[in-house]
Every structure is written in structure tokens, then in C-alpha cells.
Design a protein around this motif. Sequence first.
Motif, mmCIF file in Angstrom:
data_model
loop_
_atom_site.group_PDB
_atom_site.id
_atom_site.type_symbol
_atom_site.label_atom_id
_atom_site.label_comp_id
_atom_site.label_asym_id
_atom_site.label_seq_id
_atom_site.Cartn_x
_atom_site.Cartn_y
_atom_site.Cartn_z
ATOM 1 N N GLU A 61 6.639 2.147 4.129
ATOM 2 C CA GLU A 61 5.235 1.724 4.248
ATOM 3 C C GLU A 61 4.894 0.663 3.200
ATOM 4 O O GLU A 61 4.195 -0.304 3.492
ATOM 5 C CB GLU A 61 4.284 2.914 4.069
ATOM 6 C CG GLU A 61 4.094 3.725 5.302
ATOM 7 C CD GLU A 61 3.004 4.780 5.135
ATOM 8 O OE1 GLU A 61 2.232 4.734 4.146
ATOM 9 O OE2 GLU A 61 2.930 5.656 6.010
ATOM 10 N N TYR A 62 5.377 0.857 2.000
ATOM 11 C CA TYR A 62 5.127 -0.088 0.912
ATOM 12 C C TYR A 62 5.630 -1.481 1.301
ATOM 13 O O TYR A 62 4.925 -2.475 1.145
ATOM 14 C CB TYR A 62 5.817 0.431 -0.344
ATOM 15 C CG TYR A 62 5.609 -0.372 -1.595
ATOM 16 C CD1 TYR A 62 4.350 -0.510 -2.178
ATOM 17 C CD2 TYR A 62 6.688 -0.963 -2.240
ATOM 18 C CE1 TYR A 62 4.176 -1.226 -3.353
ATOM 19 C CE2 TYR A 62 6.519 -1.678 -3.416
ATOM 20 C CZ TYR A 62 5.268 -1.813 -3.962
ATOM 21 O OH TYR A 62 5.096 -2.524 -5.128
ATOM 22 N N PHE A 63 6.841 -1.559 1.829
ATOM 23 C CA PHE A 63 7.427 -2.824 2.274
ATOM 24 C C PHE A 63 6.643 -3.422 3.445
ATOM 25 O O PHE A 63 6.242 -4.584 3.409
ATOM 26 C CB PHE A 63 8.896 -2.602 2.666
ATOM 27 C CG PHE A 63 9.518 -3.737 3.432
ATOM 28 C CD1 PHE A 63 9.715 -4.972 2.842
ATOM 29 C CD2 PHE A 63 9.937 -3.549 4.746
ATOM 30 C CE1 PHE A 63 10.315 -6.023 3.552
ATOM 31 C CE2 PHE A 63 10.531 -4.582 5.458
ATOM 32 C CZ PHE A 63 10.716 -5.825 4.866
ATOM 33 N N LEU A 64 6.428 -2.620 4.484
ATOM 34 C CA LEU A 64 5.837 -3.139 5.725
ATOM 35 C C LEU A 64 4.355 -3.473 5.618
ATOM 36 O O LEU A 64 3.894 -4.433 6.243
ATOM 37 C CB LEU A 64 6.027 -2.125 6.860
ATOM 38 C CG LEU A 64 7.451 -1.896 7.350
ATOM 39 C CD1 LEU A 64 7.478 -0.748 8.360
ATOM 40 C CD2 LEU A 64 8.042 -3.165 7.950
ATOM 41 N N PHE A 65 3.600 -2.699 4.842
ATOM 42 C CA PHE A 65 2.146 -2.822 4.890
ATOM 43 C C PHE A 65 1.476 -3.272 3.589
ATOM 44 O O PHE A 65 0.323 -3.691 3.629
ATOM 45 C CB PHE A 65 1.528 -1.496 5.356
ATOM 46 C CG PHE A 65 2.047 -1.079 6.697
ATOM 47 C CD1 PHE A 65 1.622 -1.724 7.848
ATOM 48 C CD2 PHE A 65 2.990 -0.078 6.807
ATOM 49 C CE1 PHE A 65 2.113 -1.354 9.092
ATOM 50 C CE2 PHE A 65 3.487 0.304 8.049
ATOM 51 C CZ PHE A 65 3.047 -0.347 9.194
ATOM 52 N N GLU A 66 2.176 -3.166 2.464
ATOM 53 C CA GLU A 66 1.553 -3.589 1.206
ATOM 54 C C GLU A 66 2.202 -4.856 0.657
ATOM 55 O O GLU A 66 1.550 -5.885 0.547
ATOM 56 C CB GLU A 66 1.611 -2.462 0.178
ATOM 57 C CG GLU A 66 0.684 -1.311 0.550
ATOM 58 C CD GLU A 66 0.618 -0.249 -0.523
ATOM 59 O OE1 GLU A 66 0.552 -0.605 -1.720
ATOM 60 O OE2 GLU A 66 0.632 0.942 -0.158
ATOM 61 N N LEU A 67 3.482 -4.777 0.334
ATOM 62 C CA LEU A 67 4.155 -5.955 -0.209
ATOM 63 C C LEU A 67 4.312 -7.060 0.832
ATOM 64 O O LEU A 67 4.127 -8.229 0.542
ATOM 65 C CB LEU A 67 5.542 -5.590 -0.733
ATOM 66 C CG LEU A 67 5.619 -4.942 -2.087
ATOM 67 C CD1 LEU A 67 7.064 -4.639 -2.440
ATOM 68 C CD2 LEU A 67 5.003 -5.826 -3.148
ATOM 69 N N ARG A 68 4.727 -6.660 2.027
ATOM 70 C CA ARG A 68 4.996 -7.586 3.131
ATOM 71 C C ARG A 68 6.030 -8.647 2.757
ATOM 72 O O ARG A 68 6.007 -9.762 3.238
ATOM 73 C CB ARG A 68 3.705 -8.208 3.654
ATOM 74 C CG ARG A 68 2.740 -7.147 4.213
ATOM 75 C CD ARG A 68 1.641 -7.699 5.057
ATOM 76 N NE ARG A 68 2.057 -8.594 6.107
ATOM 77 C CZ ARG A 68 2.533 -8.224 7.299
ATOM 78 N NH1 ARG A 68 2.654 -6.956 7.588
ATOM 79 N NH2 ARG A 68 2.869 -9.125 8.192
ATOM 80 N N ARG A 69 6.951 -8.265 1.862
ATOM 81 C CA ARG A 69 8.090 -9.089 1.481
ATOM 82 C C ARG A 69 9.107 -8.148 0.834
ATOM 83 O O ARG A 69 8.762 -7.033 0.450
ATOM 84 C CB ARG A 69 7.680 -10.211 0.526
ATOM 85 C CG ARG A 69 7.182 -9.747 -0.809
ATOM 86 C CD ARG A 69 6.607 -10.918 -1.626
ATOM 87 N NE ARG A 69 6.461 -10.577 -3.027
ATOM 88 C CZ ARG A 69 5.474 -9.852 -3.538
ATOM 89 N NH1 ARG A 69 4.525 -9.377 -2.744
ATOM 90 N NH2 ARG A 69 5.420 -9.597 -4.820
#
Length: 162
Positions: A61-69
Motif C-alpha cells: 500500500e505504501y508503494f502503490l498509494f503513498e510513495l507512488r515510486r
Amino acid sequence: TDHYLQLPDNFSPLAAQMALTVTAGAETPYAKAKAIETYLRTNYPYDDAIPAPPADKDPVEYFLFELRRGYCDYYATAMTLMLRYLGVPARTASGYAEGLFDEESGTFMLTDADAHTWVEVFFPNFGWVEFEPTAGESPLNRPDAIDSAQDRLDGAVTPSAA
């Protein structure tokens, strides 16, 4: 292949919904894998200098929705888990990317910087087929034999979607 369909008990409902959305209209396991691979390569810039996920955050979730990188481990984990949610057997694999070709010696030179993680998807009668969801990595150049077999990969039977 049940082992390669396992998901954590607390698999992210947001990642599950994204898997369904990204693969809407993709009818075969191969089409679903290509849809997720393309989506991640297109929408998530490569960045190997990202902060670690906070302890209370789901890394996908952190990758897909917050960092987005992110970097290869994030892309490969997200793609593998989304495919598993859809009932497509998948695993991550780690090794090295292609490195740099040395004209003089006719060989590829690999360093620690070429360490890489990618996705492999299981297709009956074919076995494990590699996919490259990481932006910034060269897209996979499949041999003609595999490309011409795409229709058969598209028709390969795997468990139905969740």
C-alpha cells in the motif's frame, strides 16, 4: 501451484481493488499479467532512494498509494501479490539485470548495482515466464518462439479470479 497463490491474511483491500481495476477487460492470465506489468511500468517512476515504509504501514500500500515510486523489490512484490489475488500463480525472482555490454571483450559486465528482482508467472504447459514491471529496466525482449506462443499463453488455464 497453490503455493504460488498464497496471500497474507491481511492482504490490502486497496491493492486487491487495484488489481481488479487494472485488469478489467483482461480475460486471460497472460493478459492480466501484461496489464499489471504495463500499469506499474507506466505509472510508478523508479527511485532507489525512497524512505522505508513506516512500521505500521503495509509496504505494498505504501508503494502503490503513498510513495507512488520505488525500486524493483516494490514493483515485483506488488505485481506478484496482485496476480495471486486474481488467481494467477506468481513468484518473485532475484538475480541480476543485464549489466553493461563490453564491446572489447564481447561480454556483459555485472556489478552489485545490477542486482534486480522481477516477476515470474506460471503457465501450464509452459512453466515460469518472466515479466518486468520495474520502470527504468529494459522491457523484456521475448524470443519469437514465446511471442508466437502468446495465443497459447492467453489460453493457458489457471485458477479463476478471486
